[in-house]
Design a protein around this motif. Structure first.
Motif, PDB file in Angstrom:
ATOM      1  N   ILE A  89       0.837  -1.200   0.000  1.00 19.79           N
ATOM      2  CA  ILE A  89       0.000   0.000   0.000  1.00 19.79           C
ATOM      3  C   ILE A  89       0.872   1.251   0.000  1.00 19.79           C
ATOM      4  CG2 ILE A  89      -1.811   1.260   1.230  1.00 19.79           C
ATOM      5  CD1 ILE A  89      -2.693  -1.396   2.440  1.00 19.79           C
ATOM      6  N   VAL A  90       0.551   2.162  -0.912  1.00 19.03           N
ATOM      7  CA  VAL A  90       1.258   3.443  -0.985  1.00 19.03           C
ATOM      8  C   VAL A  90       0.218   4.567  -0.926  1.00 19.03           C
ATOM      9  CG1 VAL A  90       3.217   2.530  -2.274  1.00 19.03           C
ATOM     10  CG2 VAL A  90       1.198   3.342  -3.523  1.00 19.03           C
ATOM     11  N   ASN A  91       0.680   5.770  -0.686  1.00 13.53           N
ATOM     12  CA  ASN A  91      -0.193   6.939  -0.572  1.00 13.53           C
ATOM     13  C   ASN A  91      -0.173   7.706  -1.890  1.00 13.53           C
ATOM     14  OD1 ASN A  91      -1.375   9.454  -0.020  1.00 13.53           O
ATOM     15  ND2 ASN A  91      -0.623   9.490   2.091  1.00 13.53           N
ATOM     16  N   GLY A  92      -1.317   7.692  -2.594  1.00 18.51           N
ATOM     17  CA  GLY A  92      -1.380   8.333  -3.898  1.00 18.51           C
ATOM     18  C   GLY A  92      -1.202   9.830  -3.861  1.00 18.51           C
ATOM     19  N   LYS A 120      -5.841   6.532  -0.937  1.00 14.17           N
ATOM     20  CA  LYS A 120      -6.158   7.964  -0.872  1.00 14.17           C
ATOM     21  C   LYS A 120      -6.373   8.568  -2.260  1.00 14.17           C
ATOM     22  CE  LYS A 120      -3.914   8.334   3.608  1.00 14.17           C
ATOM     23  NZ  LYS A 120      -3.187   9.152   4.580  1.00 14.17           N
ATOM     24  N   ALA A 121      -6.794   7.697  -3.203  1.00 17.91           N
ATOM     25  CA  ALA A 121      -7.234   8.181  -4.518  1.00 17.91           C
ATOM     26  C   ALA A 121      -8.722   8.465  -4.385  1.00 17.91           C
ATOM     27  CB  ALA A 121      -6.948   7.144  -5.594  1.00 17.91           C
ATOM     28  N   ASN A 142      -3.444  -0.388  -8.311  1.00 23.79           N
ATOM     29  CA  ASN A 142      -4.883  -0.436  -8.106  1.00 23.79           C
ATOM     30  C   ASN A 142      -5.306   0.769  -7.280  1.00 23.79           C
ATOM     31  OD1 ASN A 142      -5.829  -3.372  -8.999  1.00 23.79           O
ATOM     32  ND2 ASN A 142      -3.822  -3.548  -8.032  1.00 23.79           N
ATOM     33  N   PRO A 143      -5.957   1.779  -7.880  1.00 21.97           N
ATOM     34  CA  PRO A 143      -6.366   2.961  -7.111  1.00 21.97           C
ATOM     35  C   PRO A 143      -7.535   2.628  -6.181  1.00 21.97           C
ATOM     36  CG  PRO A 143      -7.194   3.110  -9.367  1.00 21.97           C
ATOM     37  CD  PRO A 143      -6.331   1.884  -9.301  1.00 21.97           C
ATOM     38  N   ILE A 144      -7.411   3.026  -4.914  1.00 24.99           N
ATOM     39  CA  ILE A 144      -8.459   2.766  -3.925  1.00 24.99           C
ATOM     40  C   ILE A 144      -8.596   3.971  -2.997  1.00 24.99           C
ATOM     41  CG2 ILE A 144      -8.131   0.253  -3.909  1.00 24.99           C
ATOM     42  CD1 ILE A 144      -6.595   0.576  -1.276  1.00 24.99           C
ATOM     43  N   SER A 145      -9.705   3.995  -2.282  1.00 24.21           N
ATOM     44  CA  SER A 145      -9.878   4.982  -1.216  1.00 24.21           C
ATOM     45  C   SER A 145     -10.361   4.239   0.021  1.00 24.21           C
ATOM     46  CB  SER A 145     -10.885   6.067  -1.614  1.00 24.21           C
ATOM     47  OG  SER A 145     -11.192   6.883  -0.503  1.00 24.21           O
ATOM     48  N   THR A 150     -14.051   3.109  -2.068  1.00 26.28           N
ATOM     49  CA  THR A 150     -14.042   2.906  -3.516  1.00 26.28           C
ATOM     50  C   THR A 150     -12.807   2.121  -3.953  1.00 26.28           C
ATOM     51  OG1 THR A 150     -12.976   5.061  -3.794  1.00 26.28           O
ATOM     52  CG2 THR A 150     -15.365   4.985  -4.009  1.00 26.28           C
ATOM     53  N   GLY A 151     -12.994   1.266  -4.954  1.00 31.33           N
ATOM     54  CA  GLY A 151     -11.888   0.492  -5.516  1.00 31.33           C
ATOM     55  C   GLY A 151     -11.529  -0.765  -4.748  1.00 31.33           C
TER      56      GLY A 151
END
Length: 437
Positions: A89-92, A120-121, A142-145, A150-151
């Motif tokens: 996991i990374v911080n967008g 954090k997308a 994979n963009p997620i929030s 979402t995602g």
């Protein structure tokens, strides 16, 4: 069949705890927007598309006094050791940082699948701005929030796609059992004594076992194959492996998942501790067969009442394990070790026991004549019939006029009747009420 393990890995403040809570649908941990917040839960069961898995947030494994970079390194190594799938996991909103690159370098060493999640997308623009993360070398980001949820469905789809294939377990008919317990209760010594060779390094220091090895062997006397799962096998890399109780509990949970029968090992010299009860509770809740093994029995000064007194104490402290047999052993002296495979086999058979419906309903008739069904708020419980619907553990459905009328005390009475009539020693049994239509 073992349950896949999914580990969430990443530098502090990328949202691991939020994603952990989202996936398991519960707010089990303390979440603040501050790096390194101490949390109270790091593992839980979850499922997606009918596939169960165990989720670990490595960020909950903290090493006090260590530099943050060392902590991140250790947490990533735990994931490499323990997980079947790693979610990086990374911080967008921050882009690729040096800490992200450091974690990536550690994860390059593993042959296990790594799924990259850009957290954090939170809006469409941010979801499009993820291309820098291809540089980390783990395929499509994979963009997620985590905050909005979402995602996460798409992320979970990617995770379950790379779960290990269980085909290798299909043809394995060996009885799988494990020794679980606190450090230094003698788990590895028991493994070695039963196998008759030094498969794992043992010393009196806690946390000295180096290799976690599932050992398959054939018992000539019983003419049966067994697989012993050694939970003590923690590769000693530093303080995280010696001092982190949460990590040792994680190892026990993984072993319990793979076991048919769990041997809860107590140290006779130290008596019963709170951690003993917690770990044993995991085995009970998982529906596994349970044997309580009191090791280092040779080290106690004994009289004619010592064994009975110790057994009484166990029964008082482990009331939920009243069905579990107790064995007093000494790995060093070889005392009663030959009884462990025999008892494991018996508990395994009991956990697979099936009872015909006609026999169950004869028992039900006798039980209701001994103790009539209770009256609750002027309404009497009526039990029409009982049938067994599952094994591992044995599970029975009773068809009733109203589910709410089956009080736990009468359910316990029915379980006792089952145990008095059939051999269910060592295995939990379940009774589920169903309203007859």
């Amino acid at each position: 069949m073992s349950v896949p393990v999914v580990a969430l890995v990443g530098r502090p403040n990328v949202g691991k705890s939020t994603i952990f809570n989202r996936i398991i649908n519960e707010r089990l941990s303390i979440v603040e927007d501050t790096p390194g917040v101490t949390r109270d839960r790091i593992y839980s069961r979850a499922s997606w598309l009918g596939k169960e898995f165990r989720l670990i947030d490595t960020g909950g494994i903290e090493m006090s006094g260590e530099k943050m970079s060392v902590q991140i390194k250790n947490q990533a190594e735990i994931a490499i050791d323990e997980a079947d799938v790693i979610v990086f996991i990374v911080n967008g909103q921050n882009g690729v940082t040096k800490e992200d690159e450091d974690v990536a370098k550690i994860l390059y060493r593993t042959k296990k699948p790594v799924v990259l999640a850009v957290n954090k997308a939170d809006n469409p623009e941010q979801r499009e701005n993820i291309y820098d993360f291809y540089s980390l070398g783990f395929g499509d980001p994979n963009p997620i929030s985590g905050s909005q949820g979402t995602g996460l469905g798409d992320l979970l789809d990617e995770i379950v796609k790379v779960f290990p294939n269980d085909d290798k377990d299909i043809d394995d008919e060996s009885i799988k059992f494990s020794f679980i317990g606190r450090p230094n209760v003698g788990k590895s010594s028991l493994v070695n004594a039963i196998l008759g060779d030094e498969r794992v390094i043992v010393s009196d220091m806690q946390g000295t076992t180096r290799d976690a090895v599932d050992t398959k062997y054939h018992d000539e006397k019983l003419d049966k194959d067994f697989t012993m799962i050694d939970t003590a096998g923690i590769r000693k890399r530093g303080k995280v492996y010696e001092n982190t109780e949460k990590y040792s509990v994680l190892r026990a949970l993984s072993a319990i998942d793979k076991s048919d029968v769990v041997c809860v090992v107590l140290n006779a010299e130290e008596g019963i501790r709170e951690q003993d009860k917690r770990v044993a509770g995991y085995a009970h809740n998982a529906g596994k067969g349970v044997i309580i093994v009191v090791n280092k029995w040779d080290a106690l000064k004994k009289d004619t009442h010592t064994m009975q007194d110790f057994e009484n104490q166990i029964r008082a402290e482990f009331q939920y394990l009243s069905y579990a047999p107790i064995l007093f052993t000494s790995a060093i002296k070889g005392q009663r070790l030959d009884q462990i495979p025999e008892l494991v086999t018996r508990v395994f058979d009991n956990r697979h026991r099936r009872i015909q419906s006609a026999v169950l309903n004869d028992l039900l008739l006798r039980a209701t004549s001994i103790a009539p069904t209770p009256l609750v708020n002027g309404k009497r419980l009526r039990i029409y019939y009982m049938t067994q619907v599952a094994i591992q553990p044995p599970t029975f459905v009773v068809f009733v006029n109203d589910n709410e009328l089956l009080h736990f005390s009468y359910e316990r009475f029915l379980k006792n009747q089952l145990r008095d009539t059939f051999d269910f020693e060592g295995t939990p049994i379940k009774i589920l009420p169903r309203k007859r239509k």
